[in-house]
Design a protein around this motif. Sequence first.
Motif, PDB file in Angstrom:
ATOM      1  N   GLN A   9      69.084   3.729  25.751  1.00  0.00           N
ATOM      2  CA  GLN A   9      70.070   2.997  27.250  1.00  0.00           C
ATOM      3  C   GLN A   9      69.604   1.555  26.620  1.00  0.00           C
ATOM      4  OE1 GLN A   9      70.045   4.444  30.091  1.00  0.00           O
ATOM      5  NE2 GLN A   9      70.099   6.713  28.934  1.00  0.00           N
ATOM      6  N   HIS A  10      69.788   0.840  27.462  1.00  0.00           N
ATOM      7  CA  HIS A  10      70.534  -0.444  27.746  1.00  0.00           C
ATOM      8  C   HIS A  10      69.725  -1.248  28.379  1.00  0.00           C
ATOM      9  CE1 HIS A  10      74.437  -0.727  25.852  1.00  0.00           C
ATOM     10  NE2 HIS A  10      74.716   0.571  26.668  1.00  0.00           N
ATOM     11  N   THR A  11      68.498  -1.786  28.527  1.00  0.00           N
ATOM     12  CA  THR A  11      67.514  -2.870  28.417  1.00  0.00           C
ATOM     13  C   THR A  11      68.382  -4.434  29.066  1.00  0.00           C
ATOM     14  OG1 THR A  11      67.121  -4.701  26.686  1.00  0.00           O
ATOM     15  CG2 THR A  11      65.875  -2.889  26.038  1.00  0.00           C
ATOM     16  N   ASP A  12      66.816  -4.906  29.842  1.00  0.00           N
ATOM     17  CA  ASP A  12      67.949  -6.968  30.419  1.00  0.00           C
ATOM     18  C   ASP A  12      68.662  -7.089  29.414  1.00  0.00           C
ATOM     19  OD1 ASP A  12      66.825  -4.906  32.798  1.00  0.00           O
ATOM     20  OD2 ASP A  12      65.206  -5.893  33.252  1.00  0.00           O
ATOM     21  N   ASP A  13      68.252  -7.137  28.208  1.00  0.00           N
ATOM     22  CA  ASP A  13      68.163  -7.876  27.242  1.00  0.00           C
ATOM     23  C   ASP A  13      69.317  -7.872  26.728  1.00  0.00           C
ATOM     24  OD1 ASP A  13      68.483  -9.722  25.295  1.00  0.00           O
ATOM     25  OD2 ASP A  13      66.330  -9.992  25.034  1.00  0.00           O
ATOM     26  N   MET A  31      53.981  -0.599  18.192  1.00  0.00           N
ATOM     27  CA  MET A  31      53.944  -0.025  19.553  1.00  0.00           C
ATOM     28  C   MET A  31      53.591  -0.430  20.758  1.00  0.00           C
ATOM     29  SD  MET A  31      53.901   2.943  16.599  1.00  0.00           S
ATOM     30  CE  MET A  31      53.550   4.263  18.517  1.00  0.00           C
ATOM     31  N   GLU A  32      53.468  -1.431  20.969  1.00  0.00           N
ATOM     32  CA  GLU A  32      53.284  -1.954  22.863  1.00  0.00           C
ATOM     33  C   GLU A  32      54.841  -2.656  22.630  1.00  0.00           C
ATOM     34  OE1 GLU A  32      48.831  -4.925  21.700  1.00  0.00           O
ATOM     35  OE2 GLU A  32      51.061  -5.270  20.807  1.00  0.00           O
ATOM     36  N   ARG A  33      55.310  -3.067  21.850  1.00  0.00           N
ATOM     37  CA  ARG A  33      56.657  -2.884  22.497  1.00  0.00           C
ATOM     38  C   ARG A  33      57.670  -1.640  22.837  1.00  0.00           C
ATOM     39  NH1 ARG A  33      62.476  -6.157  20.114  1.00  0.00           N
ATOM     40  NH2 ARG A  33      63.156  -7.001  22.070  1.00  0.00           N
ATOM     41  N   LEU A  34      57.001  -0.600  22.131  1.00  0.00           N
ATOM     42  CA  LEU A  34      57.772   1.079  23.141  1.00  0.00           C
ATOM     43  C   LEU A  34      57.810   1.029  24.037  1.00  0.00           C
ATOM     44  CD1 LEU A  34      56.582   3.160  20.394  1.00  0.00           C
ATOM     45  CD2 LEU A  34      58.649   2.216  20.792  1.00  0.00           C
ATOM     46  N   PHE A  35      56.610   0.060  24.497  1.00  0.00           N
ATOM     47  CA  PHE A  35      56.080   0.032  26.533  1.00  0.00           C
ATOM     48  C   PHE A  35      56.764  -0.438  27.321  1.00  0.00           C
ATOM     49  CE2 PHE A  35      52.068   2.744  24.180  1.00  0.00           C
ATOM     50  CZ  PHE A  35      52.158   3.680  24.631  1.00  0.00           C
ATOM     51  N   SER A  36      57.219  -1.812  26.762  1.00  0.00           N
ATOM     52  CA  SER A  36      57.608  -2.712  27.725  1.00  0.00           C
ATOM     53  C   SER A  36      58.806  -2.959  27.274  1.00  0.00           C
ATOM     54  CB  SER A  36      56.945  -4.567  26.781  1.00  0.00           C
ATOM     55  OG  SER A  36      57.138  -4.331  25.568  1.00  0.00           O
ATOM     56  N   ILE A  37      59.095  -2.330  27.036  1.00  0.00           N
ATOM     57  CA  ILE A  37      60.807  -2.560  26.693  1.00  0.00           C
ATOM     58  C   ILE A  37      61.876  -1.674  27.370  1.00  0.00           C
ATOM     59  CG2 ILE A  37      61.561  -0.848  25.040  1.00  0.00           C
ATOM     60  CD1 ILE A  37      63.193  -3.365  23.090  1.00  0.00           C
ATOM     61  N   ASN A  38      61.054  -0.475  27.902  1.00  0.00           N
ATOM     62  CA  ASN A  38      61.638   0.277  28.935  1.00  0.00           C
ATOM     63  C   ASN A  38      61.479  -0.146  30.624  1.00  0.00           C
ATOM     64  OD1 ASN A  38      59.488   1.753  30.043  1.00  0.00           O
ATOM     65  ND2 ASN A  38      59.939   2.388  27.669  1.00  0.00           N
ATOM     66  N   PRO A  39      61.923   0.585  31.980  1.00  0.00           N
ATOM     67  CA  PRO A  39      61.460  -0.167  32.912  1.00  0.00           C
ATOM     68  C   PRO A  39      60.400   1.151  33.395  1.00  0.00           C
ATOM     69  CG  PRO A  39      63.802   0.356  32.660  1.00  0.00           C
ATOM     70  CD  PRO A  39      63.539   1.103  31.453  1.00  0.00           C
ATOM     71  N   VAL A  40      59.893   1.628  32.820  1.00  0.00           N
ATOM     72  CA  VAL A  40      59.435   2.601  33.661  1.00  0.00           C
ATOM     73  C   VAL A  40      58.139   2.914  33.381  1.00  0.00           C
ATOM     74  CG1 VAL A  40      58.791   5.521  33.144  1.00  0.00           C
ATOM     75  CG2 VAL A  40      60.448   4.129  32.336  1.00  0.00           C
TER      76      VAL A  40
END
Length: 744
Positions: A437-441, A404-413
């Motif tokens: 959407q692609h991430t920076d990783d 759940m935490e990563r749902l917030f951190s994995i996107n840039p918004v």
Amino acid sequence: MRNVFQFCFVSVFLLVSCNQVSEKGQKPMGQMPVYQDVPYLQDFAIKYDLTDDVLLLAAYADRNGTIQAISSNGLYRTHDGQFLYPGVLTPDKTYRPLRDKKLSGMTLYKNQFVYLDDKAVLSNAWAGNLYLKHDLPNANIIAAGGDFLFLISDGTTLQFLSMAKTPWQGQLEGDIVQDILFDASREKFWVLGQNTVSSFNISTSELKTVLRGSDFTSFAILDNKVIIGTNSGYFAMDAISGERVGDKQTKLPVIEITDLEAIDGDLWFGSAQGAFKLRKDGKFDYYYGKRWLPGNKVVHISKGTDGSILVVTDAGLGQIVFKEMTLFDKAQYYDKQVRNRHIRLGFNASLTDLERGNIDSGRLTDSDNDGLWTTMYLAGEVFRYAVTQSEEALQNCRESMEAMERLFSINPVPGFPSRSFERSGYIEVLNDPHRWQHTDDPEWDWKATTSSDEAIGHIFAYGVMAELMDNDLKDRAITLIDTLMSHVVQNDLYMVDFDGKPTTWGKWNPEYVNARPKMVGDRKLNASNIIGMLQTAYYFTGKEKYKEKAFDLMDNHGYFENLMRPIKEIGPAPDDADDWSKMLSESWNHSDDEMYYVGYWGLYNYAFNDTLKANYKKAIIDHWEVERPEKEGAWNIMTALTGTPEFDLEEAAWYLREHPMDLVTWDIKNSHRKDIDFVPPNFREQTIREVLPPDERPIQRHNSNMFRLDKLGRDGRQEYSAGDIWLLPYWMGRYLKVISEPQL
């Protein structure tokens, strides 16, 4: 569990005093009814597929627990087979000499196998001494009576065989033999023809026609009655007088009866569309589809081992097992189901692309609602931890919380929760470049367009965790509450996606909410949800911006009026409404029910004052009154959080008991049934007067219509997780102390 067994295990309701010592973290509930978790009989199926091109005729289990089936090409026996892992029927080579015989029928006598071939009645029991020759080379019907008495037939001629009596031979009066039964209490054989019922007196060898009719297919003896099945229902005949008793019964799941069996006082029916059993209350338990049977065309039913029922179909053998367990036992099974094959990167996920229900052939898949399904599972595990202090439950919480935490951190918004995430390459597979959407990783992608049902699920689970946890998870939950709600407040009560635009459903702004006519459900729902979300944020962070925004919405924009609007006023938008409002209100949206109820936790528990809390309670109970016909376990138990002693606890327990152990999406059909009362089309999409048990309807989550009768086209392709469907209401019930610990 099937209702007929519940007479042995009566649900006990106790009054819990308001000064009772609470379980860890639990608020006193006042005087509340409690379901005592005593053992009940849970049913599930073990299936044995038929892979050979033969016709199955019957199957029996002997005193040793061996199961044999007679076919058009000799004997078969079961191989392997356990719950969710079907076995097969394989040619029985145990007694090699039997393979050379032209076996055409079989039965049980003294719980031993007795066979019929073209020359004799024989058995391998009793040291093989049973061997009675006959003169009917095409005989295929056999019944056994007391003292090694047998009556056989080839359909035209009957022959009576005995070790001690002189053989007898005769025929029905212008009729064809369908079946033969022995009546031990009256020491006679009954013979069923297509249009007659006759009796054969073993003392006088008299064959007498007792009843005439038409279209007979099968029969059974129960108490002092002969029950006769037809292609249009069944009726009873008095076994003493031979008189017909009462009217033909046609209010059945299926009226075309292929087999009738009396087993341990219960009447079982076979049909071309499944098997069913008459309950003590006059209703039926219906076993249809591959959840229960390899095929739907039932050929024969008999008593199996340990109280099970053997159902022979055109595609194999189904063994319906009845196992004594408690709800806690069921919870332990479901917990293993979730952990073994429904955790994807910490998410509570479905198993899909199954090959004909093979749970070892599927793959874990993402969904648009990974966040919602996981928060519901997560909340259930928090309740479990609060009740049991289980280290396993705590670890489950930690793993899902990381997702759940990563749902917030994995996107840039900032503050925006993704719908899901997956390793890279998945976008091309799904061909959905807008959501994915692609991430920076380069190793990871994330799913956008998060909806309001995701958001309310997040706040529900984090509120439960923040209230009941006393470790680092408490602070982490409060951080996520603040993170999400800061995003919503800063963006004028919208969830704003990567493209700078509000998502389709993440809208709580008055300009959007109050644009809907008052009878459109989204107006009430969105108001209820956002007030509960803001209250939760204020309760745990103490930040005035959340309280101020909530009162602004209620005092200046009608949100209190919106959320208090009686649920019965919700309906279709008027003709002059905008197209969006009309689309939203074409029928009742059962996903809205899910959003309301997960939102009620924060709406009620974290109310700003007692006056609001009392009003929220009225709104929740008003909603529950409309939902009552669905007998929805989660909604009933969630209503208990208000402290009302009336929340249909027995119906909630019924939902938990009756829910099938098998969560595979087998094809289910009920619309053909003649034992259910249909109602006219309506806004809430209620199809029948009384909802069917969960194990007779399609597998579905809480956001589906519990009155849905059919679901076809996905036979065995997916398995749902019990994490949100069953474990959440059970563990919430345990936490609220309306379900007891197991009573053994």
